[in-house]
Design an enzyme around this catalytic site. Structure first.
Site, PDB file in Angstrom:
ATOM      1  N   ASP A 154       3.271  -7.829  -0.794  1.00  0.00           N
ATOM      2  CA  ASP A 154       3.306  -7.864  -2.254  1.00  0.00           C
ATOM      3  C   ASP A 154       4.007  -6.667  -2.874  1.00  0.00           C
ATOM      4  OD1 ASP A 154       0.982  -6.206  -1.424  1.00  0.00           O
ATOM      5  OD2 ASP A 154       0.688  -6.013  -3.595  1.00  0.00           O
ATOM      6  N   ASP A 158      -3.894  -5.833   1.341  1.00  0.00           N
ATOM      7  CA  ASP A 158      -4.218  -5.605  -0.070  1.00  0.00           C
ATOM      8  C   ASP A 158      -3.124  -6.157  -0.970  1.00  0.00           C
ATOM      9  OD1 ASP A 158      -6.619  -4.127   0.432  1.00  0.00           O
ATOM     10  OD2 ASP A 158      -5.396  -2.393   0.949  1.00  0.00           O
ATOM     11  N   ASP A 201       0.785  -8.259   5.285  1.00  0.00           N
ATOM     12  CA  ASP A 201       0.104  -7.214   4.525  1.00  0.00           C
ATOM     13  C   ASP A 201      -1.268  -7.733   4.099  1.00  0.00           C
ATOM     14  OD1 ASP A 201      -0.017  -4.725   2.928  1.00  0.00           O
ATOM     15  OD2 ASP A 201       0.074  -6.115   1.245  1.00  0.00           O
TER      16      ASP A 201
END
Length: 295
Positions: free
Chosen positions: A212, A16, A14
Site C-alpha cells: 500500500d 499494515d 505487505d
C-alpha cells in the site's frame, strides 16, 4: 485471459495497510488471498520490527489468513542478519525497540543490551516500539557519537492503524539523525536486504510485490527488479501516484486485493487513472511495463 496472480509463482505481501489496519482486517482481503492457497507461495513481508514472526503468523491466522511462522519475513530478521555479517560473534548491540527485536539479535549470536556504562556497544539497532522514549534515544545517541554501527529496521515515517496514521520508526530514526549527525544502514523496504530475504524464503524470483506504500513496497520492488501491485487500502493515494518519480511507479494499481483474482486492464499511455479504475471495478490497471518485460 489469466488472472493477475497466475503470472507469478509467489506473492510477497505487505501487512499494515494491505491486509489489515491495526487489529482490523481489511474487508475482503482474506477471501481474496484464499483463492491462491496451495497453488502459489505467499510470503508475508513486514517492515514492522516490533513482533516476532511467530506472533505475526498467529495474528494473521486469527484474521483469516493461513500463515505459518516460516511464511513471515520481518525487517528485524533482516537487520539482525546485517549485524551478524558486520560484527564479531558475541559483540554487544544496543537495542532501541521491542524484546522481539532483541531476540532476533540474540538468535544470530550477538549480545543485545539496553544501557551501557563505559565502553560503547559495537552497534545500535533500531526498530519500532510504542514504548520507545527519550532515555532510549539518548542512550543510542551516546553510542552513535562513539562511532557504533547503526542499523535501522526501517524508516517508515508513519504506521497505519484503525485510527489513522501514527508515527512510525522513521520518525524516531529522524530524531537520532538530528542528534548524531549520522545516517543508518536500513534493512527494510525500500532497501534490498529485506526484499532479498523474502525472495530466498519464496524460493523464486517469479514474484509479485503487493503493498500500500509507494515509498516502501513499490520502491522496494523496483529496487530488486520485481513487478508490483499498489492497493489503495492503506497509505498511498492516486494523487501521490500521479506525482511520483519513476522509481515509485508500480506495475499495477487496484482499489483492493481481490484484483489479484481477475485479469488486469492492459497498459494505456494516456487517460485518467481514477476513471480507468472506476470503469473496471475489481480489476488492476497496468500503469507501466513489467520488470520482466524491461529485463
Amino acid at each position: 485471459m489469466a488472472r493477475l496472480r497466475d503470472r507469478y509463482e509467489a506473492l510477497l505481501l505487505d501487512l499494515d495497510g494491505t491486509l489489515y489496519r491495526g487489529p482490523v482486517v481489511i474487508d475482503g482481503a482474506p477471501a481474496a488471498l484464499a483463492e491462491g492457497v496451495g497453488a502459489q507461495r505467499h510470503v508475508y513481508v513486514t517492515n514492522n520490527a516490533s513482533r516476532s514472526p511467530q506472533i505475526v503468523a498467529e495474528h494473521l491466522a486469527e484474521l483469516g489468513f493461513p500463515a505459518a511462522t516460516d511464511d513471515v519475513v520481518t525487517s528485524a530478521q533482516a537487520a539482525a542478519r546485517l549485524l551478524a555479517e558486520q560484527l564479531e560473534p558475541g559483540a554487544t548491540v544496543l537495542v532501541v525497540g521491542t524484546d522481539d527485536l532483541a531476540a532476533e539479535v540474540d538468535a544470530v549470536g550477538l549480545r543485545p543490551i539496553r544501557r551501557f556504562n563505559g565502553q560503547a556497544p559495537a552497534a545500535v539497532v533500531q526498530g519500532h516500539s510504542p514504548l520507545t522514549g527519550w532515555p532510549d534515544l539518548a542512550e543510542a545517541a551516546y553510542a552513535l557519537r562513539a562511532d557504533a554501527l547503526w542499523i535501522a529496521a526501517n524508516t517508515d515515517k508513519t504506521l497505519p492503524n484503525e485510527r489513522g496514521l501514527a508515527p512510525g520508526n522513521g520518525s524516531m530514526v529522524a530524531a537520532l539523525r538530528t542528534a548524531s549527525g549520522r545516517d543508518p544502514i536500513v534493512a527494510g523496504k525500500p532497501f534490498a536486504p529485506l526484499m532479498e530475504d523474502a525472495l530466498r524464503r519464496a524460493g523464486t524470483r517469479s514474484a509479485l510485490v503487493v503493498g500500500d506504500r509507494l515509498d516502501t513496497d513499490i520502491e522496494g520492488a523496483n529496487a530488486v527488479g520485481l513487478d508490483s501491485l499498489l492497493v489503495l487500502t492503506g497509505v498511498s493515494t492516486l494523487d501521490e501516484l500521479r506525482d511520483a518519480p519513476a522509481e515509485l511507479i508500480p506495475t499495477f494499481v487496484a482499489d483492493a486485493l481481490d484484483a489479484l483474482n481477475h485479469p488486469p486492464v492492459e497498459f494505456e499511455s494516456s487517460g485518467d487513472l481514477a476513471e480507468r479504475l472506476r470503469r473496471n471495478p475489481g480489476r488492476a490497471v497496468t500503469v507501466r511495463a513489467s520488470n520482466s518485460d524491461i529485463r
